[in-house]
Design a protein around this motif. Structure first.
Motif, PDB file in Angstrom:
ATOM      1  N   SER A 248      41.996 -69.295  95.156  1.00 33.14           N
ATOM      2  CA  SER A 248      41.910 -68.641  93.724  1.00 33.14           C
ATOM      3  C   SER A 248      41.341 -67.019  94.868  1.00 33.14           C
ATOM      4  N   HIS A 249      41.480 -67.196  95.915  1.00 31.56           N
ATOM      5  CA  HIS A 249      41.215 -66.210  96.295  1.00 31.56           C
ATOM      6  C   HIS A 249      42.354 -65.091  96.339  1.00 31.56           C
ATOM      7  N   GLN A 250      43.614 -66.188  97.034  1.00 30.15           N
ATOM      8  CA  GLN A 250      44.879 -65.039  96.999  1.00 30.15           C
ATOM      9  C   GLN A 250      44.738 -64.712  95.093  1.00 30.15           C
ATOM     10  N   ARG A 251      44.700 -65.519  94.132  1.00 33.30           N
ATOM     11  CA  ARG A 251      44.918 -65.166  92.843  1.00 33.30           C
ATOM     12  C   ARG A 251      44.027 -63.941  92.396  1.00 33.30           C
ATOM     13  N   SER A 252      42.718 -63.544  92.883  1.00 37.87           N
ATOM     14  CA  SER A 252      41.767 -62.197  92.637  1.00 37.87           C
ATOM     15  C   SER A 252      41.887 -61.525  92.942  1.00 37.87           C
ATOM     16  N   TYR A 253      42.665 -61.551  94.270  1.00 32.94           N
ATOM     17  CA  TYR A 253      42.975 -60.294  95.431  1.00 32.94           C
ATOM     18  C   TYR A 253      44.266 -59.493  94.410  1.00 32.94           C
ATOM     19  N   ARG A 254      45.289 -60.298  94.196  1.00 29.42           N
ATOM     20  CA  ARG A 254      46.380 -59.988  94.280  1.00 29.42           C
ATOM     21  C   ARG A 254      46.388 -59.064  92.188  1.00 29.42           C
ATOM     22  N   ASP A 255      45.310 -59.441  91.280  1.00 29.41           N
ATOM     23  CA  ASP A 255      44.757 -59.338  90.296  1.00 29.41           C
ATOM     24  C   ASP A 255      44.555 -57.908  90.346  1.00 29.41           C
ATOM     25  N   LEU A 256      43.205 -57.726  91.398  1.00 30.78           N
ATOM     26  CA  LEU A 256      42.789 -56.658  91.337  1.00 30.78           C
ATOM     27  C   LEU A 256      42.949 -55.551  92.205  1.00 30.78           C
ATOM     28  N   VAL A 257      44.535 -55.695  92.824  1.00 31.29           N
ATOM     29  CA  VAL A 257      45.037 -54.640  93.088  1.00 31.29           C
ATOM     30  C   VAL A 257      45.917 -54.160  92.119  1.00 31.29           C
ATOM     31  N   ALA A 258      46.451 -55.292  91.421  1.00 29.37           N
ATOM     32  CA  ALA A 258      47.426 -55.118  90.255  1.00 29.37           C
ATOM     33  C   ALA A 258      46.577 -53.996  88.993  1.00 29.37           C
ATOM     34  N   ASN A 259      45.385 -54.145  89.261  1.00 25.42           N
ATOM     35  CA  ASN A 259      44.993 -53.783  88.436  1.00 25.42           C
ATOM     36  C   ASN A 259      44.763 -52.543  88.478  1.00 25.42           C
ATOM     37  N   SER A 260      43.782 -52.209  90.068  1.00 27.74           N
ATOM     38  CA  SER A 260      43.760 -50.626  90.288  1.00 27.74           C
ATOM     39  C   SER A 260      45.460 -49.998  90.250  1.00 27.74           C
ATOM     40  N   GLU A 261      46.454 -50.157  91.340  1.00 27.40           N
ATOM     41  CA  GLU A 261      47.230 -49.713  91.088  1.00 27.40           C
ATOM     42  C   GLU A 261      47.749 -49.146  89.700  1.00 27.40           C
ATOM     43  N   ALA A 262      47.900 -50.357  88.575  1.00 24.81           N
ATOM     44  CA  ALA A 262      48.080 -50.079  87.347  1.00 24.81           C
ATOM     45  C   ALA A 262      47.312 -48.875  86.550  1.00 24.81           C
ATOM     46  N   GLU A 263      45.986 -48.825  87.140  1.00 20.88           N
ATOM     47  CA  GLU A 263      44.840 -47.518  86.542  1.00 20.88           C
ATOM     48  C   GLU A 263      45.020 -46.070  87.419  1.00 20.88           C
ATOM     49  N   ARG A 264      46.085 -46.513  88.637  1.00 21.20           N
ATOM     50  CA  ARG A 264      46.433 -45.024  89.352  1.00 21.20           C
ATOM     51  C   ARG A 264      47.885 -44.228  88.957  1.00 21.20           C
ATOM     52  N   GLN A 265      48.397 -45.169  88.087  1.00 22.80           N
ATOM     53  CA  GLN A 265      49.584 -45.008  87.962  1.00 22.80           C
ATOM     54  C   GLN A 265      49.247 -44.145  86.339  1.00 22.80           C
ATOM     55  N   ARG A 266      47.815 -44.924  85.640  1.00 22.98           N
ATOM     56  CA  ARG A 266      48.273 -44.303  84.564  1.00 22.98           C
ATOM     57  C   ARG A 266      47.310 -43.062  84.360  1.00 22.98           C
ATOM     58  N   VAL A 267      46.409 -42.424  85.371  1.00 25.78           N
ATOM     59  CA  VAL A 267      46.090 -41.245  85.427  1.00 25.78           C
ATOM     60  C   VAL A 267      46.541 -40.424  86.694  1.00 25.78           C
ATOM     61  N   GLY A 268      48.203 -41.491  87.607  1.00 27.07           N
ATOM     62  CA  GLY A 268      48.702 -40.354  87.810  1.00 27.07           C
ATOM     63  C   GLY A 268      48.290 -40.409  89.563  1.00 27.07           C
ATOM     64  N   GLY A 269      47.455 -40.836  89.881  1.00 29.51           N
ATOM     65  CA  GLY A 269      46.700 -41.197  91.365  1.00 29.51           C
ATOM     66  C   GLY A 269      48.058 -40.923  92.541  1.00 29.51           C
ATOM     67  N   ALA A 270      47.897 -41.174  93.750  1.00 30.21           N
ATOM     68  CA  ALA A 270      48.303 -41.299  95.347  1.00 30.21           C
ATOM     69  C   ALA A 270      48.639 -42.888  94.944  1.00 30.21           C
ATOM     70  N   PRO A 271      50.252 -43.581  95.433  1.00 30.22           N
ATOM     71  CA  PRO A 271      50.111 -45.013  95.480  1.00 30.22           C
ATOM     72  C   PRO A 271      49.425 -45.907  96.923  1.00 30.22           C
ATOM     73  N   ALA A 272      49.043 -46.968  96.591  1.00 30.73           N
ATOM     74  CA  ALA A 272      48.946 -46.989  98.172  1.00 30.73           C
ATOM     75  C   ALA A 272      49.808 -47.600  99.414  1.00 30.73           C
ATOM     76  N   GLU A 273      50.123 -47.421 100.323  1.00 34.60           N
ATOM     77  CA  GLU A 273      50.185 -47.625 101.187  1.00 34.60           C
ATOM     78  C   GLU A 273      51.217 -49.800 101.177  1.00 34.60           C
TER      79      GLU A 273
END
Length: 447
Positions: A248-273
């Motif tokens: 459950s923690h892994q599923r929640s974590y993946r969703d949160l990271v995917a959400n953050s990276e999707a929003e980053r791409q939308r606004v043109g931010g730098a990718p995470a390592e």
């Protein structure tokens, strides 16, 4: 009870409480701590009449067993060393080569950013929690970058687990996470920790989406076993993602990271390592708000209530279940964020409210059933669709989770991922408006 705040130069450095003489100290304060029978000297920091066990920092990390009660040191004992080999409350030495560097230009977005907003409010509402964190992180690792990663990982863990910062800042003697503690926090270390806190609350991501930390032999064992996945290392402190054994923690974590990276791409931010540039493609965008239904006609609701269905299925299946139970709801959202009209005004989606829901009922509210087992099962697409839908159709209507308006009857966090996202949107919009309104442009003196 707390009756005041101690501050120097506008910086909070302690709290004043009024308690019975025989009242126990908070569980996170060690016995013989400087907080017991403590007095304050503005020129010297804290002093204490009760014996102190010195400032030797414990071995930090997660899920350690509590240490035994420390003994009072001899009067002539030398200054204790900290875990970095220096004396007392000093900064650690420079990190060794290969320890890792900050993720340049990177920050968190989306729901992880919203978690930072919630943490900021929690700290503002509870100065004692902020003070507790200072003593924990001074004992864990006061290095400027490592302590920023400590703040980040605590808040990220809060987001993954759906808890509060207060719960994640519990010590091992409270049944919690942190072993580290330092009785006295020097002004220089306090400034470092305050700057680290402020950087984390400004959405930094030096930890590379970490949720956990450990050091020494424990970190080596966790790396070797694969129980945790290492994200970064600073000043001998290792930072990891959540426990790989807890699905459950892994599923929640993946969703949160995917959400953050999707929003980053939308606004043109730098990718995470270490995050693939095409992560956003794995998390489809929410449906276009233009294709969603509008307001319920003939009603100006006092509140909008977010529900979970408690399972999966389809909107038609939800309608049938509600009908069989003599219930209803105005809107239903599927797993992809598509929203459908279901019932008319006054649909029976809640009990008459109490607590925060006092005065609310089916006659003056509108509700939405989100197809999800629980709050951790809500998808990024559902969150984004709800944000857009509410902004378009109910921009000024208070939004609540079902657990808030019928507390005890429903899970406390029912609907809260979506509700907190909407509240964060509104808080940012209000702050921007207030900043704009506060500006007093100079008058055109040429007129």
């Amino acid at each position: 009870m707390q009756i005041g705040l101690i501050s120097i130069g506008g910086r909070a450095i302690g709290t004043i409480t009024l308690e019975r003489a025989d009242a126990p100290l908070p569980s996170y304060v060690p016995k013989h701590s400087m907080f017991q029978n403590a007095s304050f000297d503005a020129s010297d920091g804290y002093s204490a009449e009760a014996p102190s066990y010195g400032r030797s920092a414990p071995s930090p990390g997660h899920n350690h067993q509590p240490v035994g009660e420390a003994q009072q040191p001899p009067a002539a004992a030398p200054r204790p060393t900290n875990r970095f080999g220096g004396e007392g409350d000093t900064d650690p030495p420079a990190q060794p080569a290969g320890s890792g560097t900050a993720v340049s230009g990177n920050r968190v977005y989306g729901r992880l950013a919203e978690a930072r907003d919630r943490a900021r409010k929690e700290l503002a509402d509870n100065p004692r929690l902020n003070e507790k964190a200072m003593h924990i992180f001074a004992g864990e690792n006061p290095d400027p970058t490592a302590s920023t990663a400590l703040w980040e990982s605590a808040i990220n863990r809060m987001a993954v687990r759906g808890t509060t910062l207060e719960k994640e800042l519990r010590r091992t003697n409270e049944g919690g996470y942190y072993e580290g503690w330092r009785d006295e926090v020097s002004p220089s270390t306090r400034r470092v920790l305050e700057a680290s806190r402020d950087k984390a609350l400004a959405y930094s991501n030096v930890s590379n989406y970490a949720t956990d930390n450990s050091s020494g032999n424990l970190a080596a064992r966790e790396n070797a076993s694969g129980t945790f996945t290492q994200k970064s290392v600073y000043a001998r402190e290792h930072f990891f993602g959540p426990d790989n054994r807890i699905a459950s923690h892994q599923r929640s974590y993946r969703d949160l990271v995917a959400n953050s990276e999707a929003e980053r791409q939308r606004v043109g931010g730098a990718p995470a390592e270490g995050v693939a540039p095409n992560t956003a493609a794995q998390s489809p965008a929410a449906p276009n708000p233009a294709g969603q239904p509008g307001r319920v006609e003939g009603v100006d609701p006092q509140a909008f209530i977010m529900h979970h269905t408690g399972g999966r299925g389809t909107p038609d299946g939800v309608r049938n279940t509600l009908r069989q139970r003599g219930l209803g709801v105005e809107y239903i959202m599927d797993r992809d964020g598509n929203i459908e009209r279901a019932g008319g005004p006054g649909s029976a989606h809640m009990m008459r409210g109490w607590g925060k829901g006092e005065g609310l009922s089916n006659s003056n509210t509108v509700g939405m059933e989100v197809i999800a087992r629980d709050d951790k099962d809500v998808t990024p697409q559902q969150v984004e669709a709800a944000r857009a839908f509410i902004a378009k159709n109910y921009p000024n209507t208070p939004v609540y989770g079902h657990g808030e308006v019928n507390p005890g009857h429903k899970e406390a966090d029912e609907g809260m991922s979506i509700v907190n996202a909407i509240r964060s949107d509104r808080a940012r919009a209000a702050a921007t408006t207030a900043t704009t309104a506060a500006k007093d442009p100079e008058e055109d003196k040429s007129k």
